[in-house]
Design a protein around this motif. Sequence first.
Motif, short mmCIF file in Angstrom:
data_model
loop_
_atom_site.label_atom_id
_atom_site.label_comp_id
_atom_site.label_asym_id
_atom_site.label_seq_id
_atom_site.Cartn_x
_atom_site.Cartn_y
_atom_site.Cartn_z
N LEU A 524 9.00 8.27 -8.71
CA LEU A 524 8.72 9.82 -8.85
C LEU A 524 7.59 10.34 -7.72
N PHE A 525 6.97 9.26 -7.23
CA PHE A 525 5.81 9.67 -6.24
C PHE A 525 6.48 9.08 -4.73
N SER A 526 6.85 7.79 -4.65
CA SER A 526 7.38 7.35 -3.31
C SER A 526 7.76 5.77 -3.39
N LYS A 527 8.75 5.54 -2.53
CA LYS A 527 9.25 4.06 -2.63
C LYS A 527 8.06 3.38 -1.57
N ALA A 528 8.21 2.43 -1.37
CA ALA A 528 7.51 1.47 -0.34
C ALA A 528 7.84 2.18 1.06
N LEU A 529 6.69 2.25 1.79
CA LEU A 529 7.14 2.82 3.07
C LEU A 529 6.59 2.11 4.27
N PRO A 530 6.93 2.23 5.57
CA PRO A 530 6.22 1.46 6.61
C PRO A 530 4.99 2.05 6.71
N LEU A 531 4.15 1.40 7.47
CA LEU A 531 2.76 1.91 7.73
C LEU A 531 2.57 3.34 7.81
N ALA A 532 3.49 3.74 9.23
CA ALA A 532 3.19 4.98 9.89
C ALA A 532 3.76 6.04 8.69
N LYS A 533 4.69 5.76 8.09
CA LYS A 533 5.43 6.66 6.95
C LYS A 533 4.20 6.85 5.74
N PHE A 534 3.77 5.81 5.59
CA PHE A 534 2.94 5.81 4.39
C PHE A 534 1.49 6.80 4.56
N ILE A 535 1.20 6.63 6.01
CA ILE A 535 0.05 7.35 6.45
C ILE A 535 0.52 9.02 6.22
N ASP A 536 1.53 9.26 7.01
CA ASP A 536 2.08 10.67 6.81
C ASP A 536 2.10 11.26 5.35
N TYR A 537 2.73 10.33 4.56
CA TYR A 537 3.03 10.68 3.19
C TYR A 537 1.52 10.77 2.59
N ALA A 538 0.78 10.03 2.67
CA ALA A 538 -0.76 10.22 2.08
C ALA A 538 -1.67 11.56 2.49
N ARG A 539 -1.09 11.63 3.78
CA ARG A 539 -1.96 12.70 4.28
C ARG A 539 -1.41 14.15 3.55
N LYS A 540 0.09 14.23 3.56
CA LYS A 540 0.49 15.52 2.95
C LYS A 540 0.15 15.44 1.54
N ALA A 541 0.46 14.23 0.65
CA ALA A 541 -0.07 14.40 -0.80
C ALA A 541 -1.52 14.62 -1.00
N ASN A 542 -2.38 14.13 -0.07
CA ASN A 542 -3.64 14.39 -0.58
C ASN A 542 -4.01 15.92 -0.15
N ALA A 543 -3.45 16.43 0.93
CA ALA A 543 -3.68 17.60 1.17
C ALA A 543 -2.97 18.72 0.27
N ILE A 544 -1.84 18.42 -0.20
CA ILE A 544 -1.36 19.23 -1.27
C ILE A 544 -2.07 19.30 -2.57
N SER A 545 -2.69 17.95 -3.07
CA SER A 545 -3.29 17.80 -4.34
C SER A 545 -4.78 18.70 -4.34
N SER A 546 -5.40 18.54 -2.92
CA SER A 546 -6.65 19.23 -2.71
C SER A 546 -6.47 20.57 -2.85
N TYR A 547 -5.51 21.38 -2.08
CA TYR A 547 -4.95 22.74 -2.13
C TYR A 547 -4.85 23.12 -3.72
N LEU A 548 -4.16 22.22 -4.60
CA LEU A 548 -3.88 22.88 -5.82
C LEU A 548 -5.06 22.63 -6.72
N SER A 549 -6.16 21.91 -6.48
CA SER A 549 -7.23 21.53 -7.35
C SER A 549 -8.36 22.73 -6.81
N SER A 550 -8.34 23.22 -5.76
CA SER A 550 -9.33 24.18 -5.14
C SER A 550 -9.15 25.34 -6.12
N PRO A 551 -10.49 26.20 -6.10
CA PRO A 551 -10.49 27.28 -7.10
C PRO A 551 -9.89 28.52 -6.38
#
Length: 551
Positions: A524-551
Amino acid sequence: MQEKLHIGLFLTDIDMQDRISALLMSLGHRSATIDWFSPTDGFDVVFFIADERHLDTFLLNQQEAVWIAIEPEFLEPRFSALLEFGVHDVLLLDNLSSEQVTQVLLRAFHRREVIRKMATHDSLTGSLNAEGFAGHVDQAIGTTKQTGRPFGVCSVDLDQFQKINEEHGYAIANQVLCMVAQRLALLMGGRFSVGRLGGDEFLLLVEDLSDKEELLQALDLVRGSFGHQFELFGKRIYASAYIGAVLYPDIVGTSEELIAQAHEAMVTGKRHKQQVFLYDRSASPWFQMDMAAEIRRALREDEFQLHYQPRIDLKSRQVVGMEALIRWEHPRYGSIPPSDFIYVAENSGMILPLGNWILSRAEQDMAQLERQGMKGLNIAINLSFKQLQDPTFCDGLPRRILNWKSARSQLEFELTETAVLSNPELVKKTLVAISDLGVKISLDDFGTGYSALVHVQEFPISIVKIDKSFVQRMAKDRSALTIVESIIGFAHRLNLEVVGEGIEQPDQLEKLQRMGCEQGQGYLFSKALPLAKFIDYARKANAISSYLSSP
């Protein structure tokens, strides 16, 4: 529902039939009354109200009936004919109350159930026999055709069982067979149907799978269940097994054909010295090569990679960690599944250099993450039971961790119950040593073993991971939902974190969140990814979650 019990009832007092029916219903039996031949689906007691004109017709056509006559003159003259027709329950009663007749019927139910169980179950272990197991497979085939969910049929053959017979005698050997059957039945929260084909060969049916990987996970649990001893009468007896399996509908056939193919897979595994062998792998060309030699060569040629599956905080939806999973891209055969080479590595001793490579590459990748600004992420690394059986590895692991360049609090080792039990004293000493250095210990596939609750309290475990088989069945299986709720409640009472594995559907995520599960991972979140793709996924996911949780 119990097997349908047909009753030929010949009464002058029809009210008695109503009283008998009411009594049976109060005991959980549904009854129907017919005066000629008609459908009786949904009922387990069927009364035939017949007069003497129809009696011979009923006798000819209802050979499975229990015939009850309060007035014996109806049936007595035809008693020999009944036996000739094959009617095996004939009750000639006189002047009995409806309560007494009901008790007779209940005894007939019990007798019928005993006979049925004798026909479908193994007399020694209580497991299904070949015929009973085939019947369960037939039902599984029908279910899969309706739902599309695959199932696996497995053959488990005890290795060198004759040696146990010779050293300990047949009585103890038979007790070992019974203990094996009980142990198998408890795996995966009781999801296995267990049969005994004969001798020292068992059959397993595991239904409602999501994919081949879940079957392989189940097979790993079966293999691991033989990693610790059987204790009886003061004796410690060790047994191992070869396991062959087939996945339906990847492989189609009748129940007998699937059982035969699972047996063939087990025999093939023995021939290749593979403890676990999946039938459709026999076409895989890499089984013709010397796998251990290829693993050694692949380490020299740097053909292995680590992929990382994101672990998500279920409240904030932030990526907070990752699980390191090994991958092998062979220059000739392409991608080789870990399930195909990890067993060979464990049995050939190559798991030790392979495990050292995993630790080194994970350390390098953590450094790369930090250079990319991705700090504070936890990394979970799986430890094999073979590694934890090796005193040299266990002695050297704390020293290795002392030299770990990233924060040790971000390092986590995942162990299965099998790994914990492989050498309890040595494992506990090692886990205490690395836990004292700040490393987290997690128990993987929690809920599938038969004594995992004990291990959480005896070993320095801080995280439990709920097995994906329970997570994925929560929506339609109340028992799976109850198990997940119990695991989370138990873990929280011991101040442990909980990770839900195999999250694939939004409703699974919602249920885990509602029950207070802290973290999760899955497609539902992601399959296992090579390091470079993991970094890209984590950055985007954390940016989206930070935006959605901001007031």
